[in-house]
Structure formats: structure tokens, C-alpha cells
Design an enzyme around this catalytic site. Sequence first.
Site, short mmCIF file in Angstrom:
data_model
loop_
_atom_site.label_atom_id
_atom_site.label_comp_id
_atom_site.label_asym_id
_atom_site.label_seq_id
_atom_site.Cartn_x
_atom_site.Cartn_y
_atom_site.Cartn_z
N ASP A 149 58.39 34.77 51.49
CA ASP A 149 58.68 34.29 50.31
C ASP A 149 59.06 32.90 50.25
O ASP A 149 58.87 32.09 51.36
CB ASP A 149 60.25 35.19 49.76
CG ASP A 149 61.26 34.91 50.95
OD1 ASP A 149 61.09 34.14 51.79
OD2 ASP A 149 62.31 35.77 50.66
N HIS A 150 60.18 32.34 49.36
CA HIS A 150 60.35 30.77 49.32
C HIS A 150 61.11 30.48 50.68
O HIS A 150 61.01 29.37 51.10
CB HIS A 150 61.16 30.74 48.09
CG HIS A 150 62.42 31.10 48.13
ND1 HIS A 150 62.56 32.62 47.81
CD2 HIS A 150 63.69 31.01 48.63
CE1 HIS A 150 63.71 33.08 47.71
NE2 HIS A 150 64.63 32.09 48.17
N ARG A 210 64.58 32.19 59.40
CA ARG A 210 66.20 31.66 59.49
C ARG A 210 66.61 32.44 60.77
O ARG A 210 67.68 31.95 61.36
CB ARG A 210 66.76 32.18 58.42
CG ARG A 210 66.53 31.19 57.00
CD ARG A 210 67.47 31.85 55.85
NE ARG A 210 66.86 31.05 54.58
CZ ARG A 210 67.36 31.55 53.43
NH1 ARG A 210 67.94 32.73 53.28
NH2 ARG A 210 66.74 30.89 52.33
N CYS A 213 60.20 36.33 55.84
CA CYS A 213 61.22 35.83 54.66
C CYS A 213 62.46 35.09 55.68
O CYS A 213 62.06 34.89 56.74
CB CYS A 213 61.49 37.12 53.99
SG CYS A 213 62.50 38.47 54.64
N GLY A 214 63.47 35.15 54.89
CA GLY A 214 64.64 34.40 55.54
C GLY A 214 64.87 35.33 57.00
O GLY A 214 65.17 34.48 58.16
N THR A 215 65.00 36.50 56.73
CA THR A 215 65.40 37.20 58.14
C THR A 215 64.38 38.26 58.52
O THR A 215 64.27 38.66 59.33
CB THR A 215 66.54 38.44 57.85
OG1 THR A 215 66.21 38.98 56.62
CG2 THR A 215 67.77 37.68 57.22
N HIS A 241 54.40 52.32 70.53
CA HIS A 241 55.12 53.48 70.16
C HIS A 241 55.31 53.95 68.75
O HIS A 241 55.02 55.01 68.26
CB HIS A 241 56.69 53.52 70.71
CG HIS A 241 56.59 53.64 72.40
ND1 HIS A 241 57.81 54.20 73.00
CD2 HIS A 241 55.88 53.23 73.15
CE1 HIS A 241 57.79 54.06 74.15
NE2 HIS A 241 56.35 53.46 74.30
N ASN A 242 55.31 52.85 67.88
CA ASN A 242 55.69 53.15 66.33
C ASN A 242 54.25 52.89 65.68
O ASN A 242 54.19 53.25 64.40
CB ASN A 242 56.69 52.27 65.63
CG ASN A 242 57.95 52.36 66.64
OD1 ASN A 242 58.41 51.52 67.24
ND2 ASN A 242 58.51 53.65 66.76
N VAL A 300 63.82 40.81 56.96
CA VAL A 300 64.08 42.35 56.59
C VAL A 300 63.82 42.63 55.12
O VAL A 300 63.32 43.85 54.99
CB VAL A 300 65.74 42.44 56.85
CG1 VAL A 300 66.36 43.89 56.21
CG2 VAL A 300 66.24 42.16 58.23
N GLY A 301 64.08 41.95 54.10
CA GLY A 301 63.74 42.12 52.77
C GLY A 301 62.45 42.53 52.60
O GLY A 301 62.04 43.41 52.02
N ARG A 347 51.66 61.60 71.92
CA ARG A 347 52.99 62.10 70.96
C ARG A 347 53.45 61.03 69.96
O ARG A 347 53.82 61.19 69.09
CB ARG A 347 54.25 62.31 72.10
CG ARG A 347 54.71 61.09 72.80
CD ARG A 347 55.57 61.56 73.83
NE ARG A 347 56.26 60.66 74.66
CZ ARG A 347 55.66 59.63 75.35
NH1 ARG A 347 54.38 59.95 76.01
NH2 ARG A 347 56.37 58.80 76.13
N HIS A 348 53.04 59.63 70.36
CA HIS A 348 53.38 58.67 69.58
C HIS A 348 52.62 58.80 68.04
O HIS A 348 52.82 58.18 67.05
CB HIS A 348 52.99 57.31 70.16
CG HIS A 348 53.85 57.10 71.39
ND1 HIS A 348 55.50 57.24 71.36
CD2 HIS A 348 53.58 57.01 72.95
CE1 HIS A 348 55.88 57.03 72.45
NE2 HIS A 348 54.73 56.71 73.43
C1 RB5 Z 1 66.06 34.50 50.36
O1 RB5 Z 1 67.20 33.81 49.88
C2 RB5 Z 1 66.36 35.74 51.28
O2 RB5 Z 1 67.46 36.50 50.74
C3 RB5 Z 1 65.30 36.29 51.99
O3 RB5 Z 1 64.27 35.43 52.46
C4 RB5 Z 1 65.51 37.37 52.88
O4 RB5 Z 1 66.09 36.93 53.91
C5 RB5 Z 1 65.93 38.69 52.65
O5 RB5 Z 1 65.74 39.57 53.38
#
Ligand code: RB5
Length: 143
Positions: free
Chosen positions: A8-9, A109, A65-67, A98-99, A69-70, A132-133
Site C-alpha cells: 500500500d502507500h 514501519r 504495508c506499514g506493519t 512448518h506452515n 499485518v493489514g 505432519r506439516h
Molecule cells: C496505513 O496507514 C497502514 O494502516 C497500513 O499500511 C498497515 O500498517 C495496516 O496494517
Amino acid sequence: MKIVIANDHAAVDMKFEIKEYLESLGHEVIDVGAQDKTSCHYPEFGAKAGRMVAGGEVDGGVLICGTGVGISIAANKIKGVRAAVCSEPVTARLVKEHNHANMIAFGERIVGIETAKAIIDAWLGAECMGGRHQLRADMLDEL
Ligand code: RB5
């Protein structure tokens, strides 16, 4: 390998650096991520890359992305995707072994570029261990 990359951005700079790194290793990279820092929505990019992995168009995918995660949550909504967020290389190796992670994710970030490259190296250099995996990876795909 043929690898899709999506971002993403919040991860444009790191995406271009990682894309170049993957190409320098000899991989073919398909970039379906944001091309500039205009605010956008990571679920669209994670899903697009995830569909390419699940559909067998590519051998694996990198999500940023930033983390991390999203965009990984988005990709994991696609049946057949096993995307893992990592912030260091030991986990990146283990999620392949394993996964059977077919996508790796990290955050611009959260990790620096050298750690991101080490995560890529560990994930690409590891093998799915099977046995098993494999059974458990199949169970994940059935959820
Ligand atoms: C964008 O600001 C941020 O929320 C996205 O990149 C990400 O970190 C979400 O998980």
C-alpha cells in the site's frame, strides 16, 4: 521463481527496493501494488496478490504495508493462501518449513531494508517440510 509483490502507500519505497533485490536474485517479479504514496486501501492489494498465489499464477508472494499485518490479513482471506507476517529471519524460515507459507509479509514501519532482505532470503531459502506439516497446511486450507 515467479513472485508477486504487493504494497500500500505506506510501503512504496521498500516495495521498490525489495522488487529490485528479488530481480537481482534472478526472480521474475509481478508488481500489483501501489505505485505512489497516495492514500489507498491495503485489502485490495493483498487480495489481488493472494488470488494470484492461490490460483497458481505465481510461485509465491511478498506483501508489504506499514506493519505487514493489514495486507496479510487481506491475503489470508483467500482460500489457499498461507501468508505470515515476520519481523526477523528465523520466523521467516520456520513459516516456510512448518506452515508452508506461500506468502511472506513485513512492515516498512517495522523493519529496516537489510532485515527485510534477510527475511526474504530465509523464506526463499527454506523448504516446506511436508509430513505432519503438510497435513496441518492442508487443514489450514480447509478452514
Ligand atoms: C496505513 O496507514 C497502514 O494502516 C497500513 O499500511 C498497515 O500498517 C495496516 O496494517
